[in-house]
Design an enzyme around this catalytic site. Structure first.
Site, PDB file in Angstrom:
ATOM      1  CG  ASP A 159      46.473 -30.347 124.899  1.00 55.69           C
ATOM      2  OD1 ASP A 159      45.699 -30.972 124.430  1.00 55.69           O
ATOM      3  OD2 ASP A 159      46.130 -29.681 126.051  1.00 55.69           O
ATOM      4  CG  HIS A 187      42.692 -27.979 126.229  1.00 56.64           C
ATOM      5  ND1 HIS A 187      43.516 -28.995 125.606  1.00 56.64           N
ATOM      6  CD2 HIS A 187      41.414 -28.650 126.195  1.00 56.64           C
ATOM      7  CE1 HIS A 187      42.783 -30.067 125.611  1.00 56.64           C
ATOM      8  NE2 HIS A 187      41.563 -29.928 125.920  1.00 56.64           N
TER       9      HIS A 187
END
Lengths: 323, 323
Positions: A159, A187
């Site tokens: 990410d 996440h």
């Protein structure tokens, strides 16, 4: 030449495993002077496919690869491991609720946490890649009673990299110009890619992009990038996830002064509930993940830190019988 | 920092391409100080999948990756390329004869040879991976009239690595102990993995293994390894083929004193017909592939060199209208 280190990869015959093993064996994770032994875990139905992967590893004649173990027995896979990459997880099936998903993975990560505790090196570093990664990590760490919480981490570097790439593209710079960005929390779609402290070529990022773009485009795009990849590829991220896992382990092991993002067991930093696995801005030194302290956060940030924290607390409540 | 080099990969969204691109972008092919621009060619039906691959490349935030071009137009893909990896090829379909296969690929490699001639760097290095690799390479080189034959090569390092791994396993040594092995001829079931000059820890290999094992087990196992992988994996070698392609280009570009195997346009060495693309034992220096001269060959070897040469002559005859 150094002594070989044992590296365990679970779900080793899956797409992420396949994209990862050859790069580990070539020295990309621990360096080109570090021999490795790969210990590959799969479920029994995947053992045939895993055999093919092992044959291909042999066919590369990697100088650093000193051995390959393939097994469906966790105690064999984790035996003596210095590095463990928990990639295998149960994906969400049709009609499966979030609670069912947490439960199905709970069983896997309970057993793996115990087996790591009992069979891995006492200094093992464990990275959880398989989703829901933060809560899978929480389960594993709570079932490895003899190990320290800081030996476990969950992956958000993918990410982090996605956020860097998007910001670099928007501002027309190369990705190496982007510094001090951070991804906070889970996440999942609640993760918070934060730009308040980020800089681009030394200039604060929020002087170079509109706040509206940041809030309404940047944040949701990073949060939804995984789904976008699935739409384009027809399958989920594999090579980029494998790349992030290798990078996570390399930075953790070899160190980094540049800020990156990793999930780690909270000790209350930034008022996040102690004990949950939360992604923070971090650096790494001497084999330790160090949370960046006293980072400036405004109300906008704090709201988003809370939101993703609350999701992690809900996930924890759903599997609290496994802790 | 060096200027970026343009690297073209065809069939970039396929399994081998997918296993290759991330390693090239991380610096494994040309070194960690060499920025690269990836130029990815696919056929129109694969452009969506390629878009997903490009997104994943972005999501890795590779410091060395200075740009990615994705296109179905050869003139765009090959433009300014210093390195070309011709991975995409037509696989053999059901009921397809060898001649049909040669013909179908002939059309692809005729066009690509011309486009490389017209658009790539005048110093381009071209590696053919897509099968039938030697004859595809022959077609490409004959359609690139302004380039030198030694700028084209076909891949047999995968076979070379497989032979090393098998011999190391048989004799119980690490693969780094095996030296001076060679794979001759066609990348097909007639290839000849030769051990007459090979050594293991300095001892001649044929003093350490039985001749019968060499003739009846070693040679056929290396020749049939590709099919064995397909049986185990359910699909053909991808990561190990990608690894070999990266290694081929790295050795070609950066040099090697250790003997390896590469397909190159014959100039008559070892009495092989001039002009066909034949795998020889080679070293590399200053960006050039150099055939190892005056290697000892006995009658057993020479028979096998002829056998695989004859197959290549038949393949050449089948596509001679394309040369």
């Amino acid at each position: 030449m150094k002594e070989p280190l044992r590296i365990t990869v679970t779900g080793a015959a899956g797409q992420i495993g396949y994209a990862m093993l050859f790069r580990i064996a070539s020295g990309e994770m621990l360096g080109v002077d570090q021999p490795v032994i790969l210990q590959l875990l799969e479920i029994p139905p995947a053992m045939n496919a895993l055999e093919g992967v092992v044959m291909e590893l042999q066919d590369c004649a990697f100088p650093l690869l000193r051995g390959v173990v393939s097994t469906s027995r966790p105690e064999e896979a984790f035996s003596g491991a210095e590095f463990v990459l928990l990639v295998g997880a149960r994906p969400r099936g049709p009609g499966m609720e979030r609670k069912d998903l947490l439960e199905a993975n709970g069983a896997i990560f309970t057993g793996q946490g115990r087996a790591i505790n009992d069979y891995a090196s006492k200094n093992v570093k464990v990275l959880v890649v398989g989703n829901p990664a933060n809560t899978n990590c929480l389960i594993a760490v709570n079932n490895a009673k003899d190990l320290r919480p800081e030996q476990f981490s969950s992956m958000t570097i993918l990410d982090h990299n996605r956020a860097i790439a998007l910001l670099a593209e928007r501002t027309g710079v190369h990705i190496t110009e982007v510094q001090d960005l951070a991804v906070w929390g889970n996440h999942s779609a609640t993760m918070f890619p934060e730009l308040l402290s980020a800089t681009i070529g030394g200039t604060p990022a929020l002087e170079l992009v509109d706040f509206e773009w940041y809030r309404d485009k940047f944040i949701p795009t990073v949060q939804q990038r995984g789904a976008e990849i699935i739409r384009a590829r027809g399958s989920s991220s594999a090579a980029s996830a494998a790349n992030a896992a290798i990078q996570h382990m390399r930075l953790w092991s070899l160190g980094t002064n540049a800020v990156t993002s990793m999930g780690t067991v909270s000790r209350g930093d930034y008022d996040i509930t102690e004990g949950i696995v939360y992604s923070y801005p971090v650096t790494c030194s001497a084999g330790k993940i160090e949370i960046v302290k006293r980072r400036t956060l405004d109300e906008f940030c704090i709201d988003r830190l809370r939101l993703t924290e609350n999701e992690l607390l809900e996930e924890r409540d759903a599997i609290k019988h496994l802790l």
